[in-house]
Design an enzyme around this catalytic site. Structure first.
Site, short mmCIF file in Angstrom:
data_model
loop_
_atom_site.label_atom_id
_atom_site.label_comp_id
_atom_site.label_asym_id
_atom_site.label_seq_id
_atom_site.Cartn_x
_atom_site.Cartn_y
_atom_site.Cartn_z
N ASP A 37 -5.81 -13.65 9.41
CA ASP A 37 -4.62 -13.56 8.54
C ASP A 37 -3.48 -14.47 8.99
OD1 ASP A 37 -5.81 -11.75 6.83
OD2 ASP A 37 -4.82 -9.98 7.66
N ASP B 218 -10.90 -11.69 10.64
CA ASP B 218 -9.84 -11.93 9.67
C ASP B 218 -8.52 -12.11 10.42
OD1 ASP B 218 -8.75 -12.03 7.14
OD2 ASP B 218 -8.76 -9.87 6.82
N HIS C 157 -10.93 -14.20 3.58
CA HIS C 157 -12.12 -13.42 3.21
C HIS C 157 -13.23 -14.36 2.72
CE1 HIS C 157 -9.57 -9.54 2.39
NE2 HIS C 157 -9.42 -10.01 3.61
N ASP D 4 -4.51 -13.90 -2.29
CA ASP D 4 -3.91 -13.51 -1.01
C ASP D 4 -3.90 -14.75 -0.15
OD1 ASP D 4 -3.31 -10.95 -1.69
OD2 ASP D 4 -4.46 -10.00 -0.09
N ASP E 160 -0.68 -12.45 2.50
CA ASP E 160 -1.37 -11.44 3.31
C ASP E 160 -1.62 -12.09 4.68
OD1 ASP E 160 -2.65 -9.30 4.27
OD2 ASP E 160 -4.19 -9.16 2.72
N GLU F 100 -10.59 -7.20 -4.52
CA GLU F 100 -10.35 -8.24 -3.51
C GLU F 100 -11.61 -8.33 -2.64
OE1 GLU F 100 -6.57 -8.01 -1.39
OE2 GLU F 100 -7.58 -8.77 0.39
N ASP G 118 2.37 1.98 3.34
CA ASP G 118 3.31 1.03 3.93
C ASP G 118 4.74 1.48 3.65
OD1 ASP G 118 1.06 -0.59 4.24
OD2 ASP G 118 1.52 -1.79 2.45
N GLU H 53 -8.79 -13.86 -1.41
CA GLU H 53 -8.08 -14.12 -0.14
C GLU H 53 -8.81 -15.22 0.62
OE1 GLU H 53 -6.50 -10.82 1.98
OE2 GLU H 53 -6.95 -11.70 3.93
N HIS I 281 0.88 -1.17 0.00
CA HIS I 281 0.00 0.00 0.00
C HIS I 281 0.93 1.22 0.00
CE1 HIS I 281 -2.31 -3.03 2.34
NE2 HIS I 281 -3.39 -2.48 1.83
C1 XUL Z 1 -7.56 -6.62 4.44
C2 XUL Z 1 -6.75 -7.02 3.28
C3 XUL Z 1 -5.91 -5.96 2.67
C4 XUL Z 1 -5.80 -6.05 1.19
C5 XUL Z 1 -5.08 -4.90 0.55
O1 XUL Z 1 -8.37 -7.62 4.96
O2 XUL Z 1 -6.76 -8.17 2.89
O3 XUL Z 1 -4.65 -6.02 3.26
O4 XUL Z 1 -5.17 -7.22 0.78
O5 XUL Z 1 -5.58 -3.67 0.90
CO CO Z 2 -5.72 -9.17 1.40
#
Ligand code: XUL
Ligand code: CO
Length: 439
Positions: A310, A308, A272, A297, A339, A233, A105, A269, A102
């Site tokens: 991750d 989430d 998600h 992702d 991610d 996404e 970042d 992702e 991003h």
């Molecule tokens: C948030 C997510 C983000 C996107 C990019 O859940 O997955 O990090 O991948 O903005």
């Molecule tokens: Co993501």
């Protein structure tokens, strides 16, 4: 250049019998699977935000991991450069060829976007310098249009024309950077594009405005030579209660409705998809059959937690079923972006490497096993036989739109009660998968 991850060697493939925690057990970059090297099947990417920025802060406690990477003060350009140094050393030690970012970042954000953009120019020059002599590139870039308080009511969906313009400016710059760094894709993750209550929201108006912003992004991107894919996404919720890009099917409908489907694909992702009440494989399949499986992702959630998380992918079943979809899709135009973040108590530099080794080995195993499932043929054979009745004359007439309800009703009346359609054989097929996974 001082070594940041001192004591950590380049990570090599040592095979499944190795007990060296700093070695790959399954990811063997040059091993050929179904005619392609593992490294080509699996274009892995490092996520700048989790790996180089996030220190473990959660709603109940502060950072556990020190991500200053030797910089004297965090949130400075010195720190931004230290993150670049750390990121490149990290990717080179692991043999990772891509990164995702991003805008915020990369550098600390200033109130004045002109200042932020100067910082982004400076840091991207530095990244370009680091890229020289390596084969590391950007997988995708994106603009963070959810963190700053200005985006509390959304970015493309905001009620404020000024905030909308600010989002446009961030996208423009993030596209410039993506092109400058050789990015394959550009992502829209609509974390604040949604609503909490319809009492204060005009959904149609907001969705139209998101589409307009995406059209402007496509026009600008193509005008500066961006030939890659734009991605949505999908994510159903978190931070918003209702997010517009709920899942793959919803995002595809949106892209088609607003004429964006030629320029966009999806970045799916895992965590998600599961938040949307689907399996990871489901959203991959829905994307693939619509020609929209672009990038992934790579992470996993926790079925006992409703958010989430991750986590680094560890579940070999899910990774295998993911790679099954990817292989059937003929690969990805994008790649596999981790991610994913270390658990908060895994705060050391070694943990950063253990996490990526876990993720890369999990997907390598998934690839090996998915290829074996395809070569084995039992699953494909079952599916082929399951639909065999459609090869009949009547089946072909239906498929070719050459019949009618009247004709089908006549057929039904003549035959009496149809036979049962045949077993779905789920348990048999699950046993086949276990047989392949553990042989
Ligand atoms: C948030 C997510 C983000 C996107 C990019 O859940 O997955 O990090 O991948 O903005
Ligand atoms: Co993501």
């Amino acid at each position: 250049m001082t070594e940041i991850f001192e004591g950590i060697p380049a990570i090599r493939y040592e095979g499944k019998d190795s007990d060296n925690p700093l070695a790959f057990k399954y990811y063997d970059a040059d091993r050929v699977i179904l005619g392609k090297k593992m490294s080509e099947h699996l274009p892995f990417a490092m996520a700048w935000w989790h790996n180089l920025c996030a220190g473990g802060t959660d709603m109940f406690g502060r950072d556990t991991a020190d991500k200053s990477f030797g910089a004297s003060e965090k949130g400075t350009m010195e720190h931004a450069r230290a993150k670049v140094d750390a990121g490149f050393e990290f990717m080179q030690k692991l043999g990772i060829k891509y990164f995702c970012f991003h805008d915020v970042d990369l550098v600390p954000e200033a109130d004045d976007i002109k200042v932020t953009n100067q910082r982004l120019d400076e840091i991207s020059d530095y990244i370009l310098e680091k890229m020289k002599g390596t084969d590391i590139k950007c997988l995708w870039g994106t603009a963070n249009m959810f963190g700053n308080p200005r985006f509390m009511n959304g970015a493309g969906s905001t009620n404020s024309v000024d905030v909308y313009s600010f989002a446009a400016a961030q996208i423009k710059k993030a596209l410039d950077l993506t092109v400058k760094l050789g990015g394959r894709g550009y992502v829209f993750w609509g974390g604040r594009e949604g609503y909490e209550t319809l009492l204060n929201t005009d959904v149609k108006f907001e969705q139209e405005n998101i589409a307009k912003l995406m059209h402007m992004a496509v026009d600008y991107g193509r005008s500066i030579g961006f030939t890659g894919d734009f991605y949505i996404e999908p994510k159903p919720k978190e931070p918003m209660k209702h997010q517009y890009d709920f899942d793959a099917a919803t995002a595809i409908g949106f892209l088609r409705q607003y004429g964006l489907d030629k320029d966009f694909k999806l970045n799916i992702e895992a965590n998600h998809a599961t938040l949307a009440g689907h399996t990871f494989q489901h959203d991959l399949r829905i994307s693939a059959i619509n020609g929209m499986l672009g990038s992934i992702d790579a992470n996993q959630g926790d079925t006992l937690l409703g958010w989430d998380t991750d986590e680094f992918p560890f579940n070999v079943y899910d990774a295998t079923l993911c790679m099954y979809e990817v292989l059937k899709n003929g690969g990805l135009t994008g790649g596999f972006n981790f991610d994913s973040k270390n658990r908060r108590p895994s705060y050391t530099k070694e943990d950063m490497f253990y996490a990526y080794i876990l993720g890369m080995d999990t997907f390598a195993l998934g690839l090996i096993k998915a290829a074996e499932m395809i070569e084995d043929g039992r699953i494909d054979k079952f599916i082929e036989e399951k639909y065999a009745s459609w090869k009949s004359e009547l089946g072909q007439k239906i498929r070719n739109n050459e019949t009618s309800l009247v004709e089908l009703a006549k057929h039904a009346e003549e035959m009496g009660a149809p036979e049962l359609p045949g077993s779905g054989r789920q348990e048999y097929l699950e046993a086949v998968m276990n047989n392949i996974l553990f042989k």
